[in-house]
Design a protein around this motif. Structure first.
Motif, PDB file in Angstrom:
ATOM      1  N   GLU A 173      -4.797  -7.796  -0.094  1.00  0.00           N
ATOM      2  CA  GLU A 173      -5.995  -7.306   0.359  1.00  0.00           C
ATOM      3  C   GLU A 173      -6.683  -8.031   1.434  1.00  0.00           C
ATOM      4  OE1 GLU A 173      -8.634  -6.710  -2.994  1.00  0.00           O
ATOM      5  OE2 GLU A 173      -7.376  -4.922  -3.873  1.00  0.00           O
TER       6      GLU A 173
ATOM      7  N   ARG B   2      -4.606  -8.074   4.693  1.00  0.00           N
ATOM      8  CA  ARG B   2      -4.836  -6.672   5.430  1.00  0.00           C
ATOM      9  C   ARG B   2      -6.001  -6.876   6.254  1.00  0.00           C
ATOM     10  NH1 ARG B   2      -2.800  -4.609   0.367  1.00  0.00           N
ATOM     11  NH2 ARG B   2      -0.916  -3.220   0.830  1.00  0.00           N
ATOM     12  N   ARG B   3      -6.697  -7.554   5.637  1.00  0.00           N
ATOM     13  CA  ARG B   3      -8.365  -7.630   6.513  1.00  0.00           C
ATOM     14  C   ARG B   3      -8.281  -8.755   7.459  1.00  0.00           C
ATOM     15  NH1 ARG B   3     -11.420  -9.612   2.738  1.00  0.00           N
ATOM     16  NH2 ARG B   3     -11.657 -11.842   3.445  1.00  0.00           N
ATOM     17  N   THR B   4      -7.236  -9.940   7.156  1.00  0.00           N
ATOM     18  CA  THR B   4      -7.697 -11.080   7.931  1.00  0.00           C
ATOM     19  C   THR B   4      -6.396 -11.181   9.234  1.00  0.00           C
ATOM     20  OG1 THR B   4      -6.364 -12.446   6.616  1.00  0.00           O
ATOM     21  CG2 THR B   4      -8.850 -12.265   6.728  1.00  0.00           C
TER      22      THR B   4
ATOM     23  N   SER C  29      -5.265  -6.182   9.894  1.00  0.00           N
ATOM     24  CA  SER C  29      -6.249  -5.339  10.750  1.00  0.00           C
ATOM     25  C   SER C  29      -6.473  -5.855  12.378  1.00  0.00           C
ATOM     26  CB  SER C  29      -7.598  -5.271  10.173  1.00  0.00           C
ATOM     27  OG  SER C  29      -8.578  -4.536  10.805  1.00  0.00           O
ATOM     28  N   PRO C  30      -6.803  -6.975  12.636  1.00  0.00           N
ATOM     29  CA  PRO C  30      -6.991  -7.511  13.753  1.00  0.00           C
ATOM     30  C   PRO C  30      -5.471  -7.477  14.770  1.00  0.00           C
ATOM     31  CG  PRO C  30      -7.216  -9.253  12.315  1.00  0.00           C
ATOM     32  CD  PRO C  30      -6.856  -8.274  11.561  1.00  0.00           C
TER      33      PRO C  30
ATOM     34  N   GLY D 127      -2.649  -5.180  13.813  1.00  0.00           N
ATOM     35  CA  GLY D 127      -1.899  -4.199  13.865  1.00  0.00           C
ATOM     36  C   GLY D 127      -0.567  -4.367  13.421  1.00  0.00           C
TER      37      GLY D 127
ATOM     38  N   SER E 240       2.003  -7.715  13.653  1.00  0.00           N
ATOM     39  CA  SER E 240       2.316  -8.579  12.152  1.00  0.00           C
ATOM     40  C   SER E 240       3.698  -8.588  11.945  1.00  0.00           C
ATOM     41  CB  SER E 240       1.420  -7.947  11.274  1.00  0.00           C
ATOM     42  OG  SER E 240       0.031  -7.732  11.463  1.00  0.00           O
TER      43      SER E 240
END
Length: 153
Positions: free
Chosen positions: A120, A123-125, A128-129, A131, A135
């Motif tokens: 989780e 995914r956020r750090t 998400s930034p 893509g 990644s």
């Protein structure tokens, strides 16, 4: 391949950005894992390696080597995890020189929760930034660097 068009300062700056980005992300990740689960980075690493291994166990020497810990450093971390009821040490029935580290039921539960929290947070750090495409490209680039510079494949 040596690119003569890449300025020395530019390539050194690129590498500095890789390190700074990694450290900032790792600090966020490990800070949240420690806050939620009370796990220091080395303890978290050991639990994650065990939860992903067959039968949730590994020989102590292999686990210490993979976690890049000295024998003494690994023993201290393992002692804390045993005291917390997260792992046990089990002698090998086949070789008296081998001791396995095995997750307890409680350890399996905590490791599973910590792994889910880790995903989780990542995914956020990271996801998400950056893509999905960047990644994946980042992971592949790091895999390549590990391989060509003598790390595990």
């Amino acid at each position: 391949m040596n690119d003569p068009h890449t300025d020395d300062d530019e390539i050194v700056t690129w590498w500095g950005l890789v390190i700074e980005g990694y450290l900032a992300t790792q600090d966020t990740l490990m800070g949240e894992i420690e806050e939620r689960f009370g796990l220091a980075p080395a303890s978290f690493d050991i639990l994650i390696r065990l939860v992903r291994s067959t039968e949730h166990r590994m020989p102590m020497t292999k686990l210490a080597r993979e976690a890049a810990l000295s024998s003494g450093g690994f023993t201290k971390v393992a002692d804390r995890l045993v005291a917390a009821g997260l792992i046990t040490r089990v002698p090998s029935p086949d070789d008296r020189r081998v001791t396995f580290v095995t997750l307890t039921g409680h350890g399996l539960e905590i490791a599973g929760q910590a792994r889910k929290a880790c995903a989780e947070i990542l995914r956020r750090t990271v996801l998400s930034p950056l893509g999905p495409e960047k990644s994946v490209a980042l992971a592949e680039a790091m895999r390549t660097l590990r391989r060509v510079n003598g790390g595990a494949s």
